[in-house]
Structure formats: structure tokens, C-alpha cells
Design an enzyme around this catalytic site. Sequence first.
Site, PDB file in Angstrom:
ATOM      1  N   HIS A   1       4.293   4.386  20.259  1.00  0.00           N
ATOM      2  CA  HIS A   1       4.324   5.378  18.733  1.00  0.00           C
ATOM      3  C   HIS A   1       2.163   5.558  19.018  1.00  0.00           C
ATOM      4  O   HIS A   1       1.880   5.259  17.808  1.00  0.00           O
ATOM      5  CB  HIS A   1       4.379   4.350  17.686  1.00  0.00           C
ATOM      6  CG  HIS A   1       4.348   4.402  16.327  1.00  0.00           C
ATOM      7  ND1 HIS A   1       4.746   5.979  16.111  1.00  0.00           N
ATOM      8  CD2 HIS A   1       3.987   4.557  15.360  1.00  0.00           C
ATOM      9  CE1 HIS A   1       4.684   6.777  14.874  1.00  0.00           C
ATOM     10  NE2 HIS A   1       3.513   5.419  14.189  1.00  0.00           N
TER      11      HIS A   1
ATOM     12  N   ARG B   1     -11.385   0.204  18.822  1.00  0.00           N
ATOM     13  CA  ARG B   1     -10.067   0.049  18.790  1.00  0.00           C
ATOM     14  C   ARG B   1      -9.831  -1.326  19.591  1.00  0.00           C
ATOM     15  O   ARG B   1      -8.874  -2.201  18.820  1.00  0.00           O
ATOM     16  CB  ARG B   1      -9.451   0.904  20.286  1.00  0.00           C
ATOM     17  CG  ARG B   1      -7.901   0.985  20.283  1.00  0.00           C
ATOM     18  CD  ARG B   1      -7.755   1.897  20.983  1.00  0.00           C
ATOM     19  NE  ARG B   1      -6.248   1.553  21.467  1.00  0.00           N
ATOM     20  CZ  ARG B   1      -5.821   1.029  22.219  1.00  0.00           C
ATOM     21  NH1 ARG B   1      -6.323   0.044  23.380  1.00  0.00           N
ATOM     22  NH2 ARG B   1      -4.882   0.520  23.040  1.00  0.00           N
TER      23      ARG B   1
ATOM     24  N   ARG C   1       9.381  13.596  12.931  1.00  0.00           N
ATOM     25  CA  ARG C   1       8.486  15.100  12.848  1.00  0.00           C
ATOM     26  C   ARG C   1       9.274  15.228  14.046  1.00  0.00           C
ATOM     27  O   ARG C   1       8.565  16.765  13.990  1.00  0.00           O
ATOM     28  CB  ARG C   1       7.337  13.910  13.140  1.00  0.00           C
ATOM     29  CG  ARG C   1       6.455  13.278  12.248  1.00  0.00           C
ATOM     30  CD  ARG C   1       5.709  12.521  12.427  1.00  0.00           C
ATOM     31  NE  ARG C   1       5.456  11.968  11.621  1.00  0.00           N
ATOM     32  CZ  ARG C   1       3.977  11.059  10.930  1.00  0.00           C
ATOM     33  NH1 ARG C   1       3.327  10.364  12.480  1.00  0.00           N
ATOM     34  NH2 ARG C   1       3.842  11.057   9.363  1.00  0.00           N
TER      35      ARG C   1
ATOM     36  N   GLY D   1       0.981  -0.846  -0.401  1.00  0.00           N
ATOM     37  CA  GLY D   1      -0.214  -0.663  -0.200  1.00  0.00           C
ATOM     38  C   GLY D   1       0.803   1.053   0.428  1.00  0.00           C
ATOM     39  O   GLY D   1       1.489   1.362  -0.397  1.00  0.00           O
TER      40      GLY D   1
HETATM   41  N1  APR Z   1      -1.411 -10.080   3.222  1.00  0.00           N
HETATM   42  C1  APR Z   1      -0.557  -9.145   2.467  1.00  0.00           C
HETATM   43  N2  APR Z   1      -0.873  -7.181   2.236  1.00  0.00           N
HETATM   44  C2  APR Z   1      -1.790  -7.073   3.361  1.00  0.00           C
HETATM   45  C3  APR Z   1      -2.832  -8.057   3.959  1.00  0.00           C
HETATM   46  C4  APR Z   1      -2.171  -9.170   4.198  1.00  0.00           C
HETATM   47  N3  APR Z   1      -2.582 -10.143   4.934  1.00  0.00           N
HETATM   48  N4  APR Z   1      -3.834  -7.512   4.562  1.00  0.00           N
HETATM   49  C5  APR Z   1      -3.933  -6.028   4.219  1.00  0.00           C
HETATM   50  N5  APR Z   1      -2.736  -6.409   3.407  1.00  0.00           N
HETATM   51  C6  APR Z   1      -2.457  -4.945   2.546  1.00  0.00           C
HETATM   52  C7  APR Z   1      -2.895  -4.206   1.678  1.00  0.00           C
HETATM   53  O1  APR Z   1      -4.086  -4.183   0.885  1.00  0.00           O
HETATM   54  C8  APR Z   1      -2.692  -2.756   1.211  1.00  0.00           C
HETATM   55  O2  APR Z   1      -2.218  -2.283   0.118  1.00  0.00           O
HETATM   56  O3  APR Z   1      -1.756  -4.367   3.105  1.00  0.00           O
HETATM   57  C9  APR Z   1      -1.802  -2.822   2.594  1.00  0.00           C
HETATM   58  C10 APR Z   1      -2.041  -1.390   3.410  1.00  0.00           C
HETATM   59  O4  APR Z   1      -1.552  -0.414   2.898  1.00  0.00           O
HETATM   60  P1  APR Z   1      -2.691   0.487   3.311  1.00  0.00           P
HETATM   61  O5  APR Z   1      -3.959   0.001   3.670  1.00  0.00           O
HETATM   62  O6  APR Z   1      -2.227   1.823   1.778  1.00  0.00           O
HETATM   63  O7  APR Z   1      -1.877   1.377   4.550  1.00  0.00           O
HETATM   64  P2  APR Z   1      -0.914   1.824   4.553  1.00  0.00           P
HETATM   65  O8  APR Z   1      -0.452   3.189   4.547  1.00  0.00           O
HETATM   66  O9  APR Z   1       0.843   1.523   3.937  1.00  0.00           O
HETATM   67  O10 APR Z   1      -0.180   1.676   6.412  1.00  0.00           O
HETATM   68  C11 APR Z   1       0.127   0.746   6.498  1.00  0.00           C
HETATM   69  O11 APR Z   1       1.476   0.907   8.469  1.00  0.00           O
HETATM   70  O12 APR Z   1       0.972   3.124   9.792  1.00  0.00           O
HETATM   71  C12 APR Z   1       0.818   1.770  10.029  1.00  0.00           C
HETATM   72  O13 APR Z   1      -1.330   2.183  10.514  1.00  0.00           O
HETATM   73  C13 APR Z   1      -0.875   2.315   9.332  1.00  0.00           C
HETATM   74  O14 APR Z   1      -1.459  -0.645   9.454  1.00  0.00           O
HETATM   75  C14 APR Z   1      -1.157   0.520   8.811  1.00  0.00           C
HETATM   76  C15 APR Z   1       0.538   0.671   8.213  1.00  0.00           C
END
Ligand code: APR
Length: 314
Positions: free
Chosen positions: A177, A90, A153, A12
Site C-alpha cells: 500500500h 521514514r 481509486r 481522527g
Molecule cells: N490510541 C488511540 N488513539 C491514538 C493513539 C493511541 N495510542 N495514538 C494516536 N491516536 C489517535 C490520534 O489522537 C488521532 O485522533 O489516532 C488518530 C489519528 O487520526 P488522524 O491524525 O486524523 O489521522 P487519519 O487521517 O485518521 O489517519 C489515520 O490511517 O491512513 C492512515 O497514515 C494514516 O496512520 C494514519 C491513519
Amino acid sequence: MINRRVGIIGAGAVGATTAYSLSMMGICKEIILFDIVEGVAKGKAIDIGQSTHYSPRPTIVRAAKTPADVENCDIVIITAGVPRKGDMTREDLLLINAKIIKSVVADIITYSPNAIIICVSNPLDVMTYVIHKMTGWRPNRIMGLSGALDGSRMAYQIYQKLGYGAGQTGALVIGDHGQNMIPLPQKVQVGDVPTTDLLTDEEFVEIIERTKNGGAEIVSHLGTSGYYGPARAIAHMVEAILNDSKIIVSSSVMLNGEYGYKDVTVGVPVILGQNGVEQIIQMTLNTKTREKFKASVESIREGIDILEENGFFK
Ligand code: APR
């Protein structure tokens, strides 16, 4: 490290930007992206791979079709998770993300059994704890992204106040965090000058508050959380491990008596090198900071307790 192969689970915003940062730095031989949503890892890997044409050193960027393709990595970064949605409590979020981490970790144990794991998924400290419990690995091989990001930050906020010293500012944030994080701007320097000679008490209070709200401020403008800052902070940690730099970076790590706590993962300064967490640095904390650290640890333990009450670790 010889292979310099880094796996990223979750392609992501943060995962993909981490791959991009690492490939622009040219410090890995190979980056492997995996995402549960088909096409996401593939599309991003192609795009980032093409961008490497202009990076200082070549990096192979590829997508994994299955978790088995994320094999024999030196480092695996976990960003997989879901964000909190409308009616989710939560507790709901904690259980959903903990289950995701559990399945991701099972694959890492099988396919990258010698890796060092950097956890990025939130709630960060509790998810890092889950990884320790699921792997049973030596604690030095597991850490969470916290102080590296929160510190950047804080340094940003110090610059906003001073208007000089960019790139010369220390960064030190300990604790969880989250809302109980402990930025320590009074303990750092700007170009070797203690900040206590440069900033007033009121300014310190403001820097601390703004650092704590650093993530939320970005959300208020963008509608989503930040990813450039997190990605670059992760890349900083990866670089220290791959190059065995032995630099100090605050990270969420398992304490075993340090700072007076055991069996809890919380942010403290550590030395990062080829073995991951080479050493936990024991700082002297004043009474007020020790109280804040206690509150931080308690908030993390609340999360761990919720998982325990739900039978997660059985
Ligand atoms: N296996 C692989 N990928 C997964 C799985 C899994 N089981 N479950 C979810 N994903 C993927 C989603 O499809 C998505 O593309 O994880 C990705 C998460 O990306 P975003 O939703 O864009 O979130 P992002 O902003 O990248 O944050 C990721 O970091 O800061 C933390 O709280 C935030 O937990 C979050 C993580």
C-alpha cells in the site's frame, strides 16, 4: 455475527468517518470509538450518534473512556498513529507508529480477545505484520486496508478516462500500500467488457500512475490525506465480515507460501467472510507482474527489517 459490535481505535479523520459511514449503512448494532486525546472520541461519538436519527437502521455510537471500554468487539479497526512531520525520517515514523500499534494491540488482546482486526495505520503492510506478531492469532483474523481503497481509486481513474461505466468498473490492486503498489487495470472489466477492448496502452500507463499517486493527489489539494475513500473502503470490508458475504476484496494479509512468499504481509485478493480472511486467492501473474510483486514484498521487508534491527520484536 450476533453482536455486530465494532471498535474503532483512533477517532481522527479516518476513524470518525468510518464510524459515520458504518452508521449510515446501518450494518452495526454498536460502534465504540476510542482516542488517546481526551474529548475527541466523545465529541465525535455524540455528533455521529445524533446523525443516526436519519440512518436506515439504528446504530448505537458511543465513546470509550478507556481502552477497557472497547470490549467484546467482533471487529476492531486500528487507525491510531501519527502522521510524518517535518524532520522525521521514514525510520522514525515506523518506530513511533509500531510502538503505538503495540500498545493498542495489547489492549485488544485483553478486552476483545475474539475480534477480527482491520489495520489502517501506516505504513500499512508493516503495521499489519506487527499486529500478527504481537497477537500470535490465527492469520485469518488480521488484515490491512489496502486493495479495497487503492482499487476504488483505480476504478475512479478508469472512469475519468472513459467517461462512462460508473459503478460498473472492476477494481484490482495488489502489492504494498505504497509506492510499489501494483494496479492491474488491464485485468478488470467495465460492464463485463474487458478494459483491454476499451483503453489504449498509454491510457493504462496513465491510470496506473494516477492510481499510485491517488493519495498524494488528494494531499496536494487538501494539505491532509483523504478520509472519505478510506472510510468507505473499510466499511466495505466490515460489511463483508459482519454479513459473511464471502466477497473478494484485496487486502494486506500474511502469506504462507502463496505467491511464493512466507512470513510477509502484502496485498492480494482474498475472500472476506465471518472468519475474516476465508481464503487467499492465487492469481496467475505474468513475469512482469511477478517482478513488480517481488519489489513490493522487498519494500515491505525493508520496513520489517528496520523494526527487527531496532529490537522491536524481542
Ligand atoms: N490510541 C488511540 N488513539 C491514538 C493513539 C493511541 N495510542 N495514538 C494516536 N491516536 C489517535 C490520534 O489522537 C488521532 O485522533 O489516532 C488518530 C489519528 O487520526 P488522524 O491524525 O486524523 O489521522 P487519519 O487521517 O485518521 O489517519 C489515520 O490511517 O491512513 C492512515 O497514515 C494514516 O496512520 C494514519 C491513519
